[in-house]
Design a protein around this motif. Structure first.
Motif, short mmCIF file in Angstrom:
data_model
loop_
_atom_site.label_atom_id
_atom_site.label_comp_id
_atom_site.label_asym_id
_atom_site.label_seq_id
_atom_site.Cartn_x
_atom_site.Cartn_y
_atom_site.Cartn_z
N GLN A 158 0.85 -1.20 0.00
CA GLN A 158 0.00 0.00 0.00
C GLN A 158 0.88 1.24 0.00
O GLN A 158 1.96 1.25 0.58
CB GLN A 158 -0.91 0.02 1.23
N HIS A 159 0.42 2.28 -0.66
CA HIS A 159 1.18 3.52 -0.77
C HIS A 159 0.27 4.69 -0.38
O HIS A 159 -0.94 4.66 -0.61
CB HIS A 159 1.69 3.72 -2.20
N ARG A 160 0.88 5.71 0.19
CA ARG A 160 0.12 6.90 0.60
C ARG A 160 0.78 8.14 0.03
O ARG A 160 1.85 8.54 0.51
CB ARG A 160 0.02 7.00 2.12
N GLU A 162 1.41 12.17 -0.65
CA GLU A 162 1.36 13.31 0.25
C GLU A 162 0.03 14.06 0.08
O GLU A 162 -0.42 14.27 -1.04
CB GLU A 162 2.53 14.26 -0.02
N ALA A 244 -6.70 8.91 -1.53
CA ALA A 244 -5.53 8.08 -1.20
C ALA A 244 -4.70 8.63 -0.04
O ALA A 244 -4.20 7.84 0.77
CB ALA A 244 -4.66 7.88 -2.44
N PRO A 245 -4.48 9.96 0.09
CA PRO A 245 -3.72 10.43 1.25
C PRO A 245 -4.39 10.16 2.59
O PRO A 245 -3.75 10.24 3.64
CB PRO A 245 -3.63 11.95 1.00
N THR A 247 -6.66 7.21 3.02
CA THR A 247 -6.89 5.77 3.21
C THR A 247 -5.82 4.87 2.61
O THR A 247 -5.93 3.66 2.69
CB THR A 247 -8.24 5.37 2.58
N ASN A 248 -4.78 5.43 1.98
CA ASN A 248 -3.77 4.67 1.24
C ASN A 248 -4.31 4.22 -0.11
O ASN A 248 -5.51 4.32 -0.39
CB ASN A 248 -3.25 3.46 2.02
#
Length: 322
Positions: A158-160, A162, A244-245, A247-248
Motif C-alpha cells: 500500500q502507498h500513501r 502526500e 488516497a492520502p 486511506t492509502n
C-alpha cells in the motif's frame, strides 16, 4: 456510544459515502449512455494515486506502458495516428514531471482519463450492439486484467501520497477530508450544470433516454459514450487522488470501492443520479456504523443492502410474456 464516537462515525460515513456517491454517479452515467456496467472503475481510481506515487519517486509508472499499448490498438482500429500520439505525449510529459507535484498531479489524472477513453474505444465500442450481459462479462474480465496489471506495475504494498492540505480541522476530520467533501459538492454541482446548460450534457441525456432517437437528431452514440467514459475517468481519477492520502492506495483496493459504488448505483436503479448519491451516503453511514458494532461482518452487511433494492426493482419490472 457517546456523542464523540457518534460524531466520528458520522464524519467517517459521510466522507466515505461521498466518494462512493461520485463512483455511483459515474457508473450510472456510463450505464445510461452505453449500457456498460463499469466494473473496472475502481482500478482506474487506484491507477491515479499509484501513478502519482511512482512519478513523485522519480519512476515511470507502468500505466504509461498500458496507455501506449491501448493507444496503439486504438490507432490501428481507427486507422488514425492521433490516439497513439496522445499516449506518446503523455509519456514525454512524464519525463520532466518526475518529482514535481504541480506536473505529476495533473499528469496522473490525464493518464487515467486517457485509459478510460481507450478502454471504451478498444473494448466496448466494437460491441455496441451486444447485450448487457455480454458487456458485463467483458467489464468483469477487464477488472481482473487491470487488477493483475496493477499488481505487476505497483507491487502488493500500500502507498500513501502526500496530502494537498495538512493538519486537522477537528478530531476525525482532516483538511484533506474537507477537500474531499468540497470536491464532491463541486462535482455534483458541475454535473448538474453540465446536464442542464451545456449542449454535450443535453446530448448525453438524449442518448441515455433513446439511442435511436438521438441518432435521428444527429447525436452519435459513439461520441456520447466517449464523453461519458471521459467524465467517469475524470471523476474516478480525482476521487482516487484526493482519497488516497487518507486511506492509502493499493492495486487491490479499487475493487471494493467500486463495488460499494455499484451498490449505491443499484439503490438508484442505475438510472437516478440523486437517488444513487443518496444511496451512496446510506452505504457510507451503514458501513461506518457496522464497522463499529460488527467489524468482522461489515462488508457482508453492506452488500446485504442489495437485497431490498433488487427486490424493489423486481417489483417495478414488467413481466415478460413467453
Amino acid at each position: 456510544m457517546d456523542a464523540t464516537i457518534l460524531g466520528l462515525l458520522l464524519l467517517d460515513g459521510v466522507q466515505s459515502g461521498v466518494v462512493y456517491g461520485l463512483l455511483a454517479l459515474a457508473m450510472v452515467l456510463v450505464f445510461a449512455v452505453t449500457r456498460v456496467i463499469l466494473v473496472p472503475i475502481g482500478e482506474l481510481m487506484m491507477f491515479a494515486p499509484l501513478s502519482l506515487v511512482w512519478l513523485m519517486a522519480g519512476k515511470l509508472p507502468g500505466t504509461l506502458a498500458l496507455a501506449l499499448a491501448l493507444g496503439l490498438l486504438w490507432s490501428l482500429s481507427d486507422r488514425r495516428p492521433w490516439p497513439l500520439l496522445l499516449a506518446g505525449g503523455l509519456f514525454l510529459l512524464a519525463l520532466p514531471a518526475r518529482g514535481l507535484l504541480p506536473l505529476a498531479y495533473p499528469l496522473a489524472l490525464l493518464l487515467v482519463v486517457y485509459l478510460s477513453l481507450a478502454t471504451y474505444r478498444v473494448f466496448f465500442q466494437p460491441l455496441k450492439e451486444a447485450t448487457v450481459l455480454a458487456l458485463l462479462i467483458l467489464a468483469v474480465g477487464l477488472h481482473v486484467a487491470y487488477q493483475g496489471l496493477g499488481l505487476v506495475f505497483f507491487g502488493p504494498e500500500q502507498h500513501r501520497p502526500e496530502p494537498l492540505l495538512r493538519g486537522e480541522v477537528l478530531v476525525g476530520l482532516s483538511w484533506q477530508g474537507v477537500l474531499v467533501l468540497l470536491y464532491a459538492l463541486l462535482a455534483v454541482l458541475a454535473l448538474y450544470l453540465f446536464f442542464r446548460l451545456s449542449l454535450y450534457g443535453k446530448a448525453l441525456l438524449a442518448a441515455a433516454e433513446n439511442r435511436l432517437g438521438a441518432r435521428l437528431y444527429g447525436i452519435r452514440p459513439e461520441e456520447a459514450g466517449m464523453v461519458a467514459f471521459a467524465i467517469a475517468g475524470l471523476m474516478a481519477g480525482l476521487s482516487g487522488l484526493l482519497l488516497a492520502p487518507i486511506t492509502n492506495a493499493a492495486y487491490f483496493m479499487g475493487f471494493m470501492l467500486g463495488l460499494k459504488g455499484f451498490v449505491a448505483a443499484i439503490l438508484g436503479g442505475l438510472v437516478s443520479y440523486p437517488v444513487a448519491f443518496l444511496g451512496a451516503l446510506l452505504v457510507g453511514l451503514f458501513e461506518s456504523f457496522t464497522s463499529f458494532f460488527a467489524s468482522a461482518y461489515k462488508e457482508a452487511l453492506v452488500f446485504l443492502l442489495l437485497l431490498p433494492a433488487l427486490f424493489y426493482q423486481s417489483l417495478r419490472a414488467h413481466a415478460v410474456e413467453e
